[in-house]
Structure formats: C-alpha cells, structure tokens
Design a protein around this motif. Structure first.
Motif, PDB file in Angstrom:
ATOM      1  N   PRO A  75     -11.633  -3.222   5.107  1.00  0.00           N
ATOM      2  CA  PRO A  75     -12.293  -3.258   3.796  1.00  0.00           C
ATOM      3  C   PRO A  75     -11.269  -3.377   2.664  1.00  0.00           C
ATOM      4  O   PRO A  75     -10.226  -2.714   2.698  1.00  0.00           O
ATOM      5  N   LEU A  76     -11.557  -4.232   1.705  1.00  0.00           N
ATOM      6  CA  LEU A  76     -10.681  -4.435   0.550  1.00  0.00           C
ATOM      7  C   LEU A  76     -11.527  -4.495  -0.709  1.00  0.00           C
ATOM      8  O   LEU A  76     -12.511  -5.235  -0.763  1.00  0.00           O
ATOM      9  N   ALA A  94      -3.412   8.644  -0.438  1.00  0.00           N
ATOM     10  CA  ALA A  94      -3.298   7.220  -0.782  1.00  0.00           C
ATOM     11  C   ALA A  94      -1.852   6.746  -0.695  1.00  0.00           C
ATOM     12  O   ALA A  94      -0.943   7.395  -1.228  1.00  0.00           O
ATOM     13  N   GLU A  95      -1.667   5.628  -0.008  1.00  0.00           N
ATOM     14  CA  GLU A  95      -0.359   4.971   0.026  1.00  0.00           C
ATOM     15  C   GLU A  95      -0.300   3.978  -1.138  1.00  0.00           C
ATOM     16  O   GLU A  95      -1.280   3.280  -1.406  1.00  0.00           O
ATOM     17  N   VAL A 113      -5.992   5.424   2.446  1.00  0.00           N
ATOM     18  CA  VAL A 113      -6.262   4.162   1.741  1.00  0.00           C
ATOM     19  C   VAL A 113      -4.945   3.624   1.193  1.00  0.00           C
ATOM     20  O   VAL A 113      -4.051   4.395   0.829  1.00  0.00           O
ATOM     21  N   THR A 114      -4.821   2.300   1.158  1.00  0.00           N
ATOM     22  CA  THR A 114      -3.634   1.648   0.603  1.00  0.00           C
ATOM     23  C   THR A 114      -3.960   1.100  -0.783  1.00  0.00           C
ATOM     24  O   THR A 114      -4.897   0.315  -0.932  1.00  0.00           O
ATOM     25  N   LEU A 115      -3.199   1.519  -1.790  1.00  0.00           N
ATOM     26  CA  LEU A 115      -3.342   0.999  -3.152  1.00  0.00           C
ATOM     27  C   LEU A 115      -2.196   0.023  -3.398  1.00  0.00           C
ATOM     28  O   LEU A 115      -1.029   0.409  -3.346  1.00  0.00           O
ATOM     29  N   LYS A 118      -2.401   1.321   9.190  1.00  0.00           N
ATOM     30  CA  LYS A 118      -2.320   2.778   9.199  1.00  0.00           C
ATOM     31  C   LYS A 118      -3.501   3.415   8.469  1.00  0.00           C
ATOM     32  O   LYS A 118      -4.100   4.376   8.956  1.00  0.00           O
ATOM     33  N   THR A 119      -3.855   2.865   7.295  1.00  0.00           N
ATOM     34  CA  THR A 119      -4.874   3.502   6.451  1.00  0.00           C
ATOM     35  C   THR A 119      -6.296   3.003   6.731  1.00  0.00           C
ATOM     36  O   THR A 119      -7.269   3.706   6.482  1.00  0.00           O
TER      37      THR A 119
END
Length: 311
Positions: free
Chosen positions: A269-270, A216-217, A190-192, A238-239
C-alpha cells in the motif's frame, strides 16, 4: 533553526568561482533572487546575464558546455522547466552536455506570487527527459553539498530549490552522493519517503506517530532520478506500506517514481502526499501548505491510511 536553500546555492557557487576556472554561471534576470549574484561578485567575467530570454540561456549554456565549460543556468522553476523545455531536451539532454539547470522558487511555498510562479510540475517534466539527473535537496546544507557534487558530475542535471527558510536537518559538512537515499530514522510499521522541505515534515510526522505507538521509518530521497530503488524496496519490505511526501503534484513526481519502483518489485500500500492535479493560489506559504494538504498532520493521516491497507 532554518535557512534558505537558494542562499547556500549562492555560497557554493562563490566557492566554485574561486576553485574552478571552468565554471560559468548564467541567469535570466533573476540573479538577486536565485543568488547566482554571489558567483558574479567573485568572477564577473564568467557570469552571463542573459536577461528575460530563458530559451537563449539554455542555448548559450549548451554552447559553453560544448567548449569544455561546466555551466550552471538558473532562474525560477516555472521558467527553467516550462519556457525552454525544447531547448533543454535537444540542446542539453540529447547531446549530454555538461549543463546544470538549478531552479529556485519551487513548490507552493513560493506563497504570494501565486499559481503562475508556483512550480508543481517541474520534477515530472524533467524526470521524463532521458539523460537528466533530478535532485531535490532536503535542506540548505544539503543544497550546498549537492551543488558541489553536481559540479563534479559530468552531464545534464536539474536541481530544484525553495524560496523560503527550511528547517536544517543535516550538519554543515554533509556529503552528497548522487543517487543515494538517506534513512534518517528507522522504523517497522510504515515508511515515510520525503523530498525537499517535506523531509522535515516526515520527521515531525514520525515523532507524532511514535507518541501513538506507531514506528515510522523516514527516508530522504534527494535524488529523484536516478531513484535509489534498493533503499525504497528494502524499507517497504520491512514495514509493509509507505507514504510519499513532496511539495509537487502527485502526478509524475516522487510519488510516481516510488510507485513505479515498488509496483514492479514489492507491491505494498502506498499513499501519496502532494498537490492533487491542481494549480496553487496566492497566499501565505504556511496557509497554502495547510490548505493543499502538505503538513506533518497530513503525513500522519496518510501513514495511518497506508497502514490500514496492509494485508
């Protein structure tokens, strides 16, 4: 260890006062709070106390910029973006004047001053104005570096700073590049994506997620406009999902900017963490951050929600 961004803004202005004869600073009766008083101590002849007249401050700033000056104009965010929107639009942004509007006391962490002083719409307001660069540094060291960077950049700029101490993320000698995002932690699940003080909460959330086996990135978006869309899209490819976190309304701010970028190029998804179409209230900053869902725990929850929506 923490430090207030506004204090480092004051330090940067004091340095500019010594190094740049073209820099002029204006304030609207809040120099002690915004820390523009630090510039006044060094170069009082280039400091203008306009008083409680924000519209006039922007008009004076535009005129000084038209005569070749690099102008910094400061007050609280609710006044900087609300009271003088028309003047900013027509006297600064439209003619592309070299004016830097730097506001302090942004977000709900202003605390006891309450809803009237908690700017939760300022990013959205300034993002919508053509020619305007919008910056929200992650910590005090980045606020200092960003102040020096925007002094070198010609044209209109809006920068928002907090009132309270934030955790320090960057080293004291950090360089700031307008329009460039920083990947602070690499991950695969997941990207934070954070801005302002929410970046430190994203890092805390990533650590908590890692203890549950979730990678998490973390990306710091200090320049919301122009957005570093390449960094965002590269990460979410990527995530496969993302969370945005801002001390601002989810309407029109970082979450909206990221949603626009990924929906056009890489729909994933966001989940947006921020205030939900509401005003704030008076209270202790920490309690308000918790009540309005602006904590590391809220980001962890949002990350799991975003991951669950992956195809």
């Amino acid at each position: 260890m923490g430090a207030a961004q506004r204090n480092y803004y004051g330090k940067a202005l004091a340095r500019l006062a010594k190094e740049r004869d073209d820099v002029v600073v204006l304030d609207a009766d809040l120099a002690g709070s915004t820390k523009t008083s630090e510039f006044k101590k060094v170069a009082p002849e280039r400091f203008v106390e306009v008083g409680i007249a924000e519209q006039d401050m922007i008009g004076v700033a535009s005129g000084l910029a038209a005569s070749g000056k690099t102008v910094f104009a400061s007050t609280f965010a609710v006044f900087a973006t609300g009271r003088c929107w028309e003047q900013i639009r027509l006297a600064v942004a439209y003619p592309k004047q070299n004016v830097k509007i730097v506001s302090t006391h942004c977000g709900i962490s202003v605390g006891e001053d309450g809803a009237s002083h908690q700017a939760l719409e300022d990013i959205a307001i300034m993002r919508a104005i053509p020619n305007m660069v919008v910056i929200s540094p992650a910590d005090a060291h980045q606020a200092y570096a960003a102040t020096m960077a925007i002094a070198e950049e010609r044209g209109p700029c809006y920068m928002r700073l907090g009132r309270a101490d934030f955790p320090l993320i960057y080293p004291e000698d950090v360089k700031f590049e307008i329009g460039k995002a920083d990947i602070l932690r690499e991950g695969s699940d997941v990207t934070l994506i954070g801005t302002g003080q929410m970046v430190s909460y994203c890092l805390d959330a990533a650590k908590a997620l890692s203890e549950e086996g979730i990678s998490a990135e973390v990306i710091n978006i200090s320049t919301i406009k122009p957005l570093d869309a390449d960094a965002v899209i590269g990460s979410v490819k990527k995530t496969g999902c993302a969370v945005t976190a801002e001390e601002h309304s989810i309407i029109g701010g970082l979450g909206s900017a990221v949603a626009e970028a990924i929906s056009e190029s890489c729909p994933v998804p966001l989940v947006r963490v921020g205030t939900k179409d509401t005003f704030g209230e008076s209270g202790k900053a920490e309690m308000l951050m918790e009540k309005y869902g602006l904590t590391a725990k809220d980001i962890v929850k949002a990350a799991k929600d975003s991951i669950s929506k992956k195809r």
